[in-house]
Design a protein around this motif. Structure first.
Motif, PDB file in Angstrom:
ATOM      1  N   VAL A  80       0.850  -1.186   0.000  1.00 22.57           N
ATOM      2  CA  VAL A  80       0.000   0.000   0.000  1.00 22.57           C
ATOM      3  C   VAL A  80       0.890   1.242   0.000  1.00 22.57           C
ATOM      4  O   VAL A  80       1.790   1.362   0.840  1.00 22.57           O
ATOM      5  CB  VAL A  80      -0.932   0.028   1.233  1.00 22.57           C
ATOM      6  CG1 VAL A  80      -1.813   1.262   1.214  1.00 22.57           C
ATOM      7  CG2 VAL A  80      -1.782  -1.236   1.285  1.00 22.57           C
ATOM      8  N   GLY A 124      -9.400   2.461  12.053  1.00 21.10           N
ATOM      9  CA  GLY A 124      -8.574   2.994  10.978  1.00 21.10           C
ATOM     10  C   GLY A 124      -7.194   3.425  11.411  1.00 21.10           C
ATOM     11  O   GLY A 124      -6.338   3.693  10.565  1.00 21.10           O
ATOM     12  N   GLN A 178      -5.241  10.608   1.596  1.00 20.45           N
ATOM     13  CA  GLN A 178      -5.858   9.279   1.524  1.00 20.45           C
ATOM     14  C   GLN A 178      -6.646   8.984   2.799  1.00 20.45           C
ATOM     15  O   GLN A 178      -6.072   8.918   3.889  1.00 20.45           O
ATOM     16  CB  GLN A 178      -4.788   8.213   1.337  1.00 20.45           C
ATOM     17  CG  GLN A 178      -5.306   6.781   1.370  1.00 20.45           C
ATOM     18  CD  GLN A 178      -6.314   6.501   0.284  1.00 20.45           C
ATOM     19  OE1 GLN A 178      -6.021   6.681  -0.881  1.00 20.45           O
ATOM     20  NE2 GLN A 178      -7.504   6.063   0.672  1.00 20.45           N
ATOM     21  N   MET A 180      -8.138   7.059   5.762  1.00 22.20           N
ATOM     22  CA  MET A 180      -7.769   5.800   6.408  1.00 22.20           C
ATOM     23  C   MET A 180      -8.984   4.970   6.804  1.00 22.20           C
ATOM     24  O   MET A 180      -8.863   3.774   7.022  1.00 22.20           O
ATOM     25  CB  MET A 180      -6.924   6.086   7.660  1.00 22.20           C
ATOM     26  CG  MET A 180      -5.564   6.677   7.378  1.00 22.20           C
ATOM     27  SD  MET A 180      -4.445   5.516   6.534  1.00 22.20           S
ATOM     28  CE  MET A 180      -4.411   6.226   4.901  1.00 22.20           C
ATOM     29  N   TRP A 181     -10.148   5.608   6.917  1.00 25.65           N
ATOM     30  CA  TRP A 181     -11.353   4.902   7.363  1.00 25.65           C
ATOM     31  C   TRP A 181     -12.533   5.409   6.551  1.00 25.65           C
ATOM     32  O   TRP A 181     -12.777   6.606   6.473  1.00 25.65           O
ATOM     33  CB  TRP A 181     -11.592   5.142   8.848  1.00 25.65           C
ATOM     34  CG  TRP A 181     -12.813   4.462   9.408  1.00 25.65           C
ATOM     35  CD1 TRP A 181     -14.038   5.008   9.627  1.00 25.65           C
ATOM     36  CD2 TRP A 181     -12.927   3.097   9.815  1.00 25.65           C
ATOM     37  NE1 TRP A 181     -14.900   4.081  10.147  1.00 25.65           N
ATOM     38  CE2 TRP A 181     -14.249   2.895  10.279  1.00 25.65           C
ATOM     39  CE3 TRP A 181     -12.034   2.016   9.830  1.00 25.65           C
ATOM     40  CZ2 TRP A 181     -14.696   1.671  10.761  1.00 25.65           C
ATOM     41  CZ3 TRP A 181     -12.486   0.802  10.308  1.00 25.65           C
ATOM     42  CH2 TRP A 181     -13.792   0.628  10.770  1.00 25.65           C
ATOM     43  N   ASP A 182     -13.247   4.488   5.915  1.00 22.78           N
ATOM     44  CA  ASP A 182     -14.369   4.863   5.059  1.00 22.78           C
ATOM     45  C   ASP A 182     -15.396   3.739   5.118  1.00 22.78           C
ATOM     46  O   ASP A 182     -15.145   2.626   4.646  1.00 22.78           O
ATOM     47  CB  ASP A 182     -13.886   5.073   3.617  1.00 22.78           C
ATOM     48  CG  ASP A 182     -14.990   5.575   2.693  1.00 22.78           C
ATOM     49  OD1 ASP A 182     -16.164   5.576   3.113  1.00 22.78           O
ATOM     50  OD2 ASP A 182     -14.679   5.948   1.550  1.00 22.78           O
ATOM     51  N   ARG A 185     -16.253   1.586   2.130  1.00 22.43           N
ATOM     52  CA  ARG A 185     -15.328   0.554   1.650  1.00 22.43           C
ATOM     53  C   ARG A 185     -15.579  -0.749   2.392  1.00 22.43           C
ATOM     54  O   ARG A 185     -16.150  -0.770   3.474  1.00 22.43           O
ATOM     55  CB  ARG A 185     -13.868   0.987   1.874  1.00 22.43           C
ATOM     56  CG  ARG A 185     -13.351   2.062   0.968  1.00 22.43           C
ATOM     57  CD  ARG A 185     -11.828   2.168   1.060  1.00 22.43           C
ATOM     58  NE  ARG A 185     -11.338   2.388   2.404  1.00 22.43           N
ATOM     59  CZ  ARG A 185     -10.678   3.481   2.799  1.00 22.43           C
ATOM     60  NH1 ARG A 185     -10.458   4.464   1.941  1.00 22.43           N
ATOM     61  NH2 ARG A 185     -10.250   3.585   4.031  1.00 22.43           N
ATOM     62  N   TRP A 190      -8.287   1.340   5.539  1.00 22.20           N
ATOM     63  CA  TRP A 190      -7.395   1.334   4.385  1.00 22.20           C
ATOM     64  C   TRP A 190      -6.212   0.407   4.616  1.00 22.20           C
ATOM     65  O   TRP A 190      -5.716  -0.224   3.695  1.00 22.20           O
ATOM     66  CB  TRP A 190      -6.911   2.754   4.117  1.00 22.20           C
ATOM     67  CG  TRP A 190      -6.046   2.919   2.900  1.00 22.20           C
ATOM     68  CD1 TRP A 190      -4.736   3.291   2.872  1.00 22.20           C
ATOM     69  CD2 TRP A 190      -6.414   2.736   1.531  1.00 22.20           C
ATOM     70  NE1 TRP A 190      -4.267   3.352   1.588  1.00 22.20           N
ATOM     71  CE2 TRP A 190      -5.289   3.011   0.737  1.00 22.20           C
ATOM     72  CE3 TRP A 190      -7.603   2.354   0.906  1.00 22.20           C
ATOM     73  CZ2 TRP A 190      -5.309   2.924  -0.656  1.00 22.20           C
ATOM     74  CZ3 TRP A 190      -7.621   2.266  -0.478  1.00 22.20           C
ATOM     75  CH2 TRP A 190      -6.492   2.548  -1.240  1.00 22.20           C
TER      76      TRP A 190
END
Length: 527
Positions: A80, A124, A178, A180-182, A185, A190
């Protein structure tokens, strides 16, 4: 390998280093002994949560003690890349602490392949290990009250990215766009343990990183015909259920009702399945209006409920409502938290398989205030049960005994300091919440040794002791990991009572047994 008690259903395994932790974690994931429910790796420890109906701490220790922890755990194989603008407010301080220039700090941070080791204090947040040892720096002496999301940071031998705004004491060296937590998703995080992570300097790399598209604002939900409208709520009402079980490895605490016994009693009373979501209440002055006929009930801290223009009802009994009825809910006569449910439950969309509102991680349904509403699900339910006897809960000034299991870090305190935990009364302060009860005593638990504890997992009921020596008793929304020693953990049978202690109440801790490490059982069959 050292086995330490962490409450009645937890074992904290202390190892020599992170490599051994990850190797043991991988071994137990591959072939777990019977009874393991969840595992939380940390810098030098592995927390094991087990089912007491299936095993004991001693048998579990025996099954684990023979595992080989000298090998290296295999990574996930995923690489990543995280783009970074090295514009952090602590970059110059990090350069000074390490004796490097700003450019050298950046070069060493980007020139190392980091490894996602374990989840941190919030969903996250992932501790990254394996970086250049020249970047080892202490936490800030004075933590910040708010660190912006996307902040790239260093502390000790670790690097990390803050997934959301939160307090913290790490050294901030940059920012990343970017997320880190969504929650859109799958999985939302992430970074996952085992990932290889590479930081890329946006100022030096021509490579374009795709920017995540901003999430569209969700459409406003339509008000259902059958609902409860919130007319007044001096304190926000929170939807809570049995919690998010089995997600500690993702950095997600269970949350849920702080008094699980009161929630179970409520759902038995209304004929709902166990764990059905309810509204968690504190204080009084609450007014709700039903837009359709329904049956509701309140449990937990006893209250008087009045239908405006009609009758008064005690809590712990089902109350029929007609469309248009307005409920007035008074303050508790004892305790702190109450639960209001509806027969058939409420209409609420789960987040990560739960309707619980986590006030620390900001997960779950939004708190309800005046002008808000919650839909009536009217799901299938069993018959309504007879009224229950309201519990006798503590009031300000009352002294309540709470049983504790000493450890896992009781031996960080000299015997004369350790004894202060159980030899005095502790007052619940106003600075208490679903995250934890802040306690105050005349003789603080201050250690002469200022050695810092590497971050390790904490449990609901953990009594953590910060530098002030005034303990914090963690509740449902506690952080997943912490860097202060936990001197004891509240026994399971007193967790609900501890949660119900209002500000001004006093508690006296009673140790179920003196502190002692766990000795592995000598039974032959440990699997």
């Amino acid at each position: 390998m050292r086995f330490l008690p962490a409450g009645e259903s937890g074992v904290l395994i202390h190892l020599d280093n992170l490599d051994q932790v990850l190797a043991l974690h991988a071994s137990l994931q591959d072939s777990p002994p019977a009874g393991i429910v969840e595992m939380v790796p940390a810098a030098e420890t592995l927390m094991i949560i087990f089912d007491r109906r299936m095993t004991t701490a001693e048998r579990l220790a025996a099954a684990i003690a023979s595992r080989n922890v000298q090998g290296s755990a295999q990574g996930s194989g995923r690489v990543v890349e995280i783009p970074v603008r090295y514009d952090g407010q602590d970059l110059d301080d990090v350069a000074s602490l390490t004796g490097l220039s700003r450019d050298e700090v950046i070069a060493r941070h980007t020139g190392t392949n980091w490894r996602a080791a374990f989840a941190g204090f919030a969903p996250g947040f992932c501790y990254l290990s394996g970086g250049d040892r020249a970047l080892e720096v202490p936490r800030r002496s004075s933590p910040r009250t708010a660190i912006p999301p996307g902040s790239v940071a260093l502390a000790g031998l670790f690097s990390a990215v803050y997934p959301k705004e939160s307090p913290g004491g790490w050294q901030i060296i940059g920012t990343t766009p970017q997320p880190m937590w969504d929650l859109d998703r799958d999985p939302p995080a992430w970074l996952m343990p085992g990932d290889e992570v590479r930081f890329v300097d946006l100022a030096a790399q021509p490579k374009e990183f795709p920017r995540p598209a901003p999430a569209p604002d969700p459409p406003a939900p339509e008000k259902p015909d059958a609902r409860l409208d919130v007319l007044a709520a001096p304190f926000p009402l929170l939807l809570q259920d049995g919690g998010r079980q089995g997600k500690l490895a993702q950095g997600v605490s269970a949350s849920g009702a702080v008094d699980q016994g009161a929630l179970r009693a409520l759902n038995r009373l209304l004929g709902n399945p166990p764990g059905t979501a309810a509204l968690e209440l504190i204080g009084g002055g609450i007014r709700l209006r039903a837009t359709a006929a329904c049956e509701i009930a309140l449990t937990g801290a006893p209250r008087i409920v009045t239908i405006e223009g009609g009758a008064k009802y005690p809590s712990h009994a089902a109350i029929p409502l007609d469309a248009g009825d307005v409920l007035r809910i008074g303050p508790p006569s004892g305790g702190m938290y109450g639960y209001l449910g509806s027969r058939g439950g409420f209409e609420v969309a789960p987040v990560l398989d739960s309707a619980a509102t986590d006030t620390l991680a900001h997960l779950g349904p939004a708190p309800l205030t005046a002008g808000g509403w919650v839909g009536l699900a009217r799901a299938r339910a069993d018959a309504i049960a007879p009224p229950l006897d309201p519990p006798s809960l503590p009031q300000p000034g009352d002294v309540v005994e709470i049983d504790v299991v000493m450890g896992p870090r009781a031996d960080w305190f000299p015997p004369e300091i350790r004894s202060r935990l159980t030899d005095q009364d502790w007052t619940v302060t106003q600075q208490s919440s679903r995250i934890g009860k802040r306690l105050e005593g005349e003789a603080p638990l201050i250690r002469d040794d200022s050695t810092e504890l590497p971050s390790e997992a904490t449990l609901t009921g953990a009594i953590q002791v910060p530098h002030s020596g005034q303990p914090v008793l963690f509740l449902a929304d506690h952080p997943l990991t912490g860097g202060y020693p936990v001197i004891a953990v509240v026994a399971a049978h007193h967790l609900d009572l501890a949660a119900q202690l209002p500000p001004g109440a006093k508690l006296r801790f009673r140790a179920l047994a003196p502190f002692a490490p766990i000795i592995p059982s000598q039974e032959e069959d440990q699997s």
